[in-house]
Design a protein around this motif. Structure first.
Motif, PDB file in Angstrom:
ATOM      1  N   ASP A 232      44.178  47.427  50.546  1.00  0.00           N
ATOM      2  CA  ASP A 232      44.727  46.158  51.027  1.00  0.00           C
ATOM      3  C   ASP A 232      43.802  45.001  50.655  1.00  0.00           C
ATOM      4  O   ASP A 232      44.257  43.923  50.246  1.00  0.00           O
ATOM      5  N   ALA A 233      42.502  45.217  50.778  1.00  0.00           N
ATOM      6  CA  ALA A 233      41.530  44.174  50.441  1.00  0.00           C
ATOM      7  C   ALA A 233      41.556  43.842  48.952  1.00  0.00           C
ATOM      8  O   ALA A 233      41.271  42.710  48.554  1.00  0.00           O
ATOM      9  N   LEU A 234      41.922  44.822  48.133  1.00  0.00           N
ATOM     10  CA  LEU A 234      42.024  44.606  46.685  1.00  0.00           C
ATOM     11  C   LEU A 234      43.392  44.061  46.283  1.00  0.00           C
ATOM     12  O   LEU A 234      43.675  43.928  45.089  1.00  0.00           O
ATOM     13  N   GLN A 235      44.234  43.755  47.270  1.00  0.00           N
ATOM     14  CA  GLN A 235      45.610  43.315  47.011  1.00  0.00           C
ATOM     15  C   GLN A 235      46.409  44.411  46.298  1.00  0.00           C
ATOM     16  O   GLN A 235      47.316  44.130  45.511  1.00  0.00           O
ATOM     17  N   ALA A 236      46.059  45.671  46.580  1.00  0.00           N
ATOM     18  CA  ALA A 236      46.737  46.811  45.967  1.00  0.00           C
ATOM     19  C   ALA A 236      47.419  47.689  47.007  1.00  0.00           C
ATOM     20  O   ALA A 236      47.869  48.795  46.701  1.00  0.00           O
ATOM     21  N   HIS A 238      50.237  47.500  48.281  1.00  0.00           N
ATOM     22  CA  HIS A 238      51.661  47.751  48.034  1.00  0.00           C
ATOM     23  C   HIS A 238      51.875  49.010  47.201  1.00  0.00           C
ATOM     24  O   HIS A 238      52.992  49.506  47.084  1.00  0.00           O
ATOM     25  N   ASN A 297      40.014  44.561  41.953  1.00  0.00           N
ATOM     26  CA  ASN A 297      41.292  43.926  42.259  1.00  0.00           C
ATOM     27  C   ASN A 297      42.442  44.825  41.810  1.00  0.00           C
ATOM     28  O   ASN A 297      42.221  45.881  41.201  1.00  0.00           O
ATOM     29  N   PHE A 298      43.659  44.382  42.111  1.00  0.00           N
ATOM     30  CA  PHE A 298      44.833  45.200  41.790  1.00  0.00           C
ATOM     31  C   PHE A 298      44.961  45.456  40.296  1.00  0.00           C
ATOM     32  O   PHE A 298      45.295  46.566  39.873  1.00  0.00           O
TER      33      PHE A 298
END
Length: 309
Positions: A232-236, A238, A297-298
């Motif tokens: 979630d912190a890596l915007q991944a 989902h 990151n994602f």
């Protein structure tokens, strides 16, 4: 997985082509009935071919004057049927020429031998499509892939009929055609059962795949909440990097042989009907440390996961 020589038999049981426990006489009776029904379904759209206009500049899909002259008006399709055939034909022929062409089964080395006297050149009860494409050799396994896909898309009913052909359906059919060594009948009926399990993957509104990712997210969170928080912190969080895995059942991530073994295990529903998600969880968990330590990151997660294939 199953021994290669037994796989065509085992898959017919797993995909409900034959009921478990049936004897040889029953299997032969089922084979005959399914062959006749497949021939009927395929012949139906073949009869529409003389009425087809896809692209006036493309001789591969344009009916000839002689075809027009011999068109049977009694078998003329409705405008809706013709539109569906045109759309499916165009989409499928674009995809099949890129499907597993690195494999001998499709690239010519192991393709159908249509020389006079060969088994493949012998008369077949299966109706043959009169239209060819310059990119698809007549009698080839690629042509069979096209024909079975067309027969499925043009015969399916209900909500699935409205969506037509969607990219990725070819990926789910190709291993079946390989295992059944080009047998259109077995491929069609086993694919129909496989699609019963996976048809929501190809919904136009995307709800089927969204549900897959939601279930996988919940499983990740339950199994390893700390790792899920990191994603979630890596915007991944989902889990879009797992999208392709779930869409075509890891078809593009492993070798042809490995995919066949994976599928027959997943079809067992051993312990749960959600084996697909647990398999995805196991793969990501194996790379957990690398993701946590090195990826920021994602985009980096997506590249890392894609590079695994």
């Amino acid at each position: 997985g199953v021994r290669r020589s037994l796989r065509p038999i085992v898959w017919k049981y797993q995909l409900r082509y034959w009921p478990v426990g049936c004897n040889l006489q029953t299997r032969r009776r089922i084979d005959l009935a399914k062959t006749q029904e497949y021939m009927r379904l395929k012949q139906k759209w073949i009869a529409w071919i003389p009425f087809l206009r896809v692209n006036e500049d493309d001789p591969a899909v344009e009916a000839s004057a002689s075809e027009d002259a011999h068109a049977d008006s009694s078998q003329a399709p409705t405008p809706e049927q013709l539109s569906k055939l045109r759309d499916a034909w165009t989409r499928i022929e674009k995809d099949i020429t890129r499907t597993d062409m690195d494999l001998p089964f499709y690239n010519g080395q192991g393709n159908a031998d249509t020389r006079p006297g060969s088994a493949a050149s012998a008369p077949s009860p299966i109706p043959q499509c009169p239209r060819t494409c310059p990119r698809v050799a007549k009698g080839s396994n690629t042509e069979k892939l096209r024909d079975v896909l067309l027969t499925y898309v043009l015969s399916v009913e209900g909500d699935d009929a409205a969506q037509g052909y969607v990219q990725g359906m070819n990926d789910l059919m190709s291993p079946l055609l390989q295992v059944f060594n080009g047998d259109e009948v077995a491929t069609f009926w086993c694919y129909t059962e496989f699609m019963r399990r996976t048809h929501n993957n190809f919904r136009v509104d995307g709800k089927g795949m969204s549900l897959h990712l939601e279930i996988l997210h919940d499983l990740f969170h339950y199994a390893d909440p700390g790792f899920m928080a990191h994603l979630d912190a890596l915007q991944a969080g989902h889990l879009f990097f797992c999208y392709r895995w779930l869409l075509v059942w890891f078809k593009r991530e492993f070798s042809s042989r490995a995919v066949q073994s994976i599928w027959e295990v997943l079809w067992t529903d051993y312990g749960t009907k959600d084996l697909l998600y647990f398999f995805a969880l196991a793969i990501v968990t194996e790379h957990r440390d690398a993701i946590v330590r090195h990826l920021l990151n994602f985009e980096e997660v997506l590249k890392y996961i894609n590079d695994l294939s």
